[in-house]
Structure formats: C-alpha cells, structure tokens
Design an enzyme around this catalytic site. Structure first.
Site, short mmCIF file in Angstrom:
data_model
loop_
_atom_site.label_atom_id
_atom_site.label_comp_id
_atom_site.label_asym_id
_atom_site.label_seq_id
_atom_site.Cartn_x
_atom_site.Cartn_y
_atom_site.Cartn_z
N VAL A 130 0.86 -1.19 0.00
CA VAL A 130 0.00 0.00 0.00
C VAL A 130 0.89 1.24 0.00
O VAL A 130 1.68 1.45 0.92
CB VAL A 130 -0.95 0.00 1.22
N ASP A 157 -2.82 4.89 -3.43
CA ASP A 157 -3.90 5.76 -2.98
C ASP A 157 -4.43 6.58 -4.17
O ASP A 157 -3.66 7.18 -4.91
CB ASP A 157 -3.33 6.70 -1.91
N THR A 158 -5.75 6.61 -4.34
CA THR A 158 -6.33 7.33 -5.48
C THR A 158 -6.08 8.84 -5.40
O THR A 158 -6.19 9.53 -6.42
CB THR A 158 -7.84 7.08 -5.58
N GLU A 322 -5.63 -1.43 13.61
CA GLU A 322 -4.86 -1.76 14.81
C GLU A 322 -5.60 -2.69 15.77
O GLU A 322 -5.17 -2.84 16.92
CB GLU A 322 -4.42 -0.46 15.51
N ARG A 381 5.72 10.98 13.73
CA ARG A 381 4.60 10.45 14.53
C ARG A 381 5.10 9.40 15.53
O ARG A 381 4.53 8.32 15.65
CB ARG A 381 3.51 9.88 13.62
N LYS A 404 10.40 2.69 9.88
CA LYS A 404 10.27 3.26 8.59
C LYS A 404 11.65 3.56 8.00
O LYS A 404 12.59 3.86 8.73
CB LYS A 404 9.52 4.59 8.65
#
Length: 430
Positions: A130, A157-158, A322, A381, A404
């Site tokens: 994704v 993602d559109t 989650e 985050r 990440k």
C-alpha cells in the site's frame, strides 16, 4: 585477404558471444531447478558494486554494519548535506521513461528474474503493498523483495499525485507477477479505508493464484531485514501458524471501539454516539496493521460470515487496522489462529512481522527499562525513521521487515541494507 581475415574474426567473436550467452542461460535454468554448478560466477552481474552504485558509494557500509562510530558519524553528516540529499533524488519521470524498455530496466536495476533455489520456488509468497508517495522508496523495496515465483499486489492511494500513480503503474507493467489492485480506494489515515486497501489486495491475490503459502502486507516505507530464502525458512518454521501482534486492548485505546466515528473530508472524527458490542461477543484484541498470515487466514477473511460481521461492525471505529487482524487471529477455527486467552498474547517484539522503534520505548544503551536503543535517525509520529546507525542493531533482530525507511531522510541506511541483502542472497547459493 586482410579484410577476409577480419570478417572471420568478427564472425568467431559473435559465435563466442552466443555460446557464452547460451551457457549462462543453461546455468541459470539449472539454478532454478536446484542444480548449482561450481561455475556460479555467471551470477556476478547481479551483485551490487560501486560501479553501478549511487552517490552513497562514498560510505563504508561494512564499517557501518560493524557499528564503527566514525563511519556512522560520517554517514550522518552526509545524510543531512544539502548537495548529497539532492543528488540521491530520482524523479517520477525517470521511472516512467526507464520502464518503457522493461528488459533494460530489469537488467540495469539488477532484478532477480529467476528463483535462487528450489526451496524458494516451491514456497511462493503473496505481498500487498500500500503506497501513496515516494516512488523511489517503493521501487527499491520491490527490487529488494522481488522473486518471479512470488505475487505482488500494489495499491496506490487514489489521491496520490498523478506522476506517482503513472510511475508505479509503469514499473509494475514490467513484471508478470506484479499488478495494480483492481479496486483502488482513497486512503485516510486511521480510517476504514486503510483496511479496505489491504482487503482489496487480499482478494486479488487469493484469486490470482492458489500456489502461494503466506501473505505479508507492506507499506512503501518498509524494507526487508532478511533475504527471500531466509523469509521462506522463517515461515516454514511457523508450520502453518500466523505471526502478528495480538494482545489485550489497553484501557487507553478502548475509546477507539466504544464510540462511533465518521469521515469529515480527509479527517476521521468521533460522532459522540456509543457503538453496539461487537458481534458474537468477540473479544477485541489490540495489534497493528502489519501481519504475516497463511493462505487459510486470508480465505477466512474473505469467506467467514463471522469475520464479515466483524468487518461491518468495525467500519465506523478509529484505526481499525490496529485491532481487526489481531482480533481475527484469536477467533476459533481461523487457520493458524490462537485462543483469546491472555497467555497467547503476542507483542510486536515477539511477532516476526515488523520491527518498529517507538520513541517512548527507546532508551540509552544498557538501560533495562528500554525496549530498544535510541533511534539513530529521526522521528515521524513517534516512529523512528531509521538512520545508518540503526543497522548494526537491526540486522540482529528476528523480524522479517522494518519500518520506517525514507530516501529523503537517510538513503544510506537503505543503500547499505540492500547491498547487504543482495550479497547475502547470492552467497546462499551453493
């Protein structure tokens, strides 16, 4: 006479080139079927060398992996240098243009276009990816995990930038086993759409082949810590079990499932309305979005009426990714599941799915209270965006993937890790 001799020489050179090419093809076909000749030197063209490396070649990856402070400090300084950061950028247009010639693109980027072992060929995997931005991150991730026997569903993602969609579509078109999801959605952070993106890829992957054994979902800023063979061996050791975070829901998170939520534009907000209890009195467990599950688990997600009822109930919750997969993992009769008893709880540290450094669990070296050492990169985050200084610790962990990574923040960490994995993958052939 001299021209005649030169013609014969050219003909002999061409003939030699054809014979060498045929020899390499035969060698590679033997490799794919389990025969590993001693003259495996034909695989040297798949190694990452300084000749085809980017600006990061000035770094000493070996010293970085050894944890040598001088090499790590040099990498840190380089990573924040403006000219260096600019030099490592690759535009979306580059990928669009480069993938027009798929054969050249795969050769230049050194994709593995044949199985490296019989064991890997007999144990294909399915990946959901994704993505919403950072094409270079995506392409380097795809290259690191690509194997022709595996299957890859890519969800963009559109609302992503059109150049991102075009570039990723162009890249995927070069591979018969990599495809764009059939039903892309607009993904909103912490809303149901994040789950729906994976669900749509799950359905496509389940229908495209009956051969794959395990499903792994990724995002564009993940990167593997293991070679494909190591991943296969780790999954074989599960013996049909799943591996994902699934533990008791902490009190601090219960508001996410007790109150109804709805989307206002691109933001999810509480409605103030209480939700009904979950169907079948299911205990809702806490987890995260990333999972390693067998094919039977995916079949249950797509076909089990109990899970369909849970999915409908979860659509107006906050951050359903989650808890949904974690809850399904503890449902009776789901292949690879465990009982909902607290003794079967599994944390993200014990699961093999994903290695993530949360800022509140970090601590100085030697601290007994810290879950892991301090982040050597930066935080987004509250999640560590890994730097080169994290690699020495990272490769010692049992997780299959880490999150990440970011080319814009520290491309050296990715560069060294991909070289390490490619060298290891080729050295595994014997």
């Amino acid at each position: 006479m001299r021209l005649l001799k030169r013609g014969w020489l050219d003909l002999l050179l061409k003939l030699a080139f054809i014979l060498v090419s045929l020899w390499m093809l035969v060698s590679l076909s033997h490799i794919a079927t389990g025969w590993h000749p001693s003259f495996i030197l034909s695989l040297r063209w798949l190694e990452y060398t300084d000749n085809n490396g980017g600006p990061e070649i000035v770094c000493n990856c070996s010293a970085i992996f050894q944890g040598e402070l001088e090499a790590i400090e040099e990498a840190k300084i380089l990573a924040i240098t403006r000219d260096f950061r600019k030099s490592v950028q690759i535009s979306d247009d580059f990928y669009i243009n480069a993938s027009e010639n798929c054969r050249k693109f795969k050769t230049d980027r050194k994709y593995l276009t044949f199985p490296l072992s019989q064991e890997e060929e007999n144990f294909p995997l399915a990946y959901s990816m994704v993505v919403h931005h950072k094409v270079q991150n995506f392409e380097r991730l795809l290259r690191a995990i690509y194997a022709p026997q595996n299957f890859y569903c890519v969800h963009v993602d559109t609302k992503a930038n059109p150049s991102v969609i075009s570039a990723i579509t162009a890249i995927t078109s070069c591979f018969p086993n990599v495809f764009m999801v059939s039903k892309p959605v607009k993904v909103v952070y912490s809303a149901w759409s994040r789950v729906q993106a994976d669900l749509n890829c799950m359905a496509d992957l389940y229908n495209i082949s009956t051969k794959w054994k395990y499903f792994i979902n990724l995002c564009g800023q993940d990167f593997p810590l293991k070679t494909n063979l190591e991943i296969v061996k780790a999954l074989q050791l599960l013996r049909g079990s799943n591996s994902l975070e699934s533990e008791k829901m902490p009190e601090s998170k219960k508001w996410r499932i007790l109150k109804s939520h709805s989307l206002t534009g691109d933001t999810i907000q509480g409605t103030g309305q209480d939700k009904k209890p979950p169907p079948f009195k299911l205990p809702i467990l806490s987890g995260n979005a990333y999972i390693v599950v067998n094919r039977g688990y995916i079949r249950s997600v797509l076909e089990d009426t109990r899970i369909h009822a849970l999915i409908e109930w979860a659509k107006d919750t906050y951050s359903p990714d989650e808890f949904l997969w974690a809850t399904i993992q503890r449902m009776p009769d789901v292949p690879g599941s465990t009982r909902p008893n607290i003794k079967y709880d599994m944390t993200d540290i014990n699961a093999i799915a994903r290695l993530v450094k949360w800022s509140w669990h970090e601590g100085p070296q030697g601290s007994l209270d810290a879950v892991y050492p301090e982040c050597q990169g930066s935080h987004v985050r509250s999640i560590c965006v890994y730097g080169a200084g994290d690699l020495n610790w990272m490769i010692k962990q049992h997780h299959l993937f880490a999150n990440k990574f970011d080319v814009d923040t520290d491309s050296i960490a990715i560069y060294c890790l991909e070289r390490y994995l490619r060298h290891k993958a080729l050295s595994e052939i014997h």
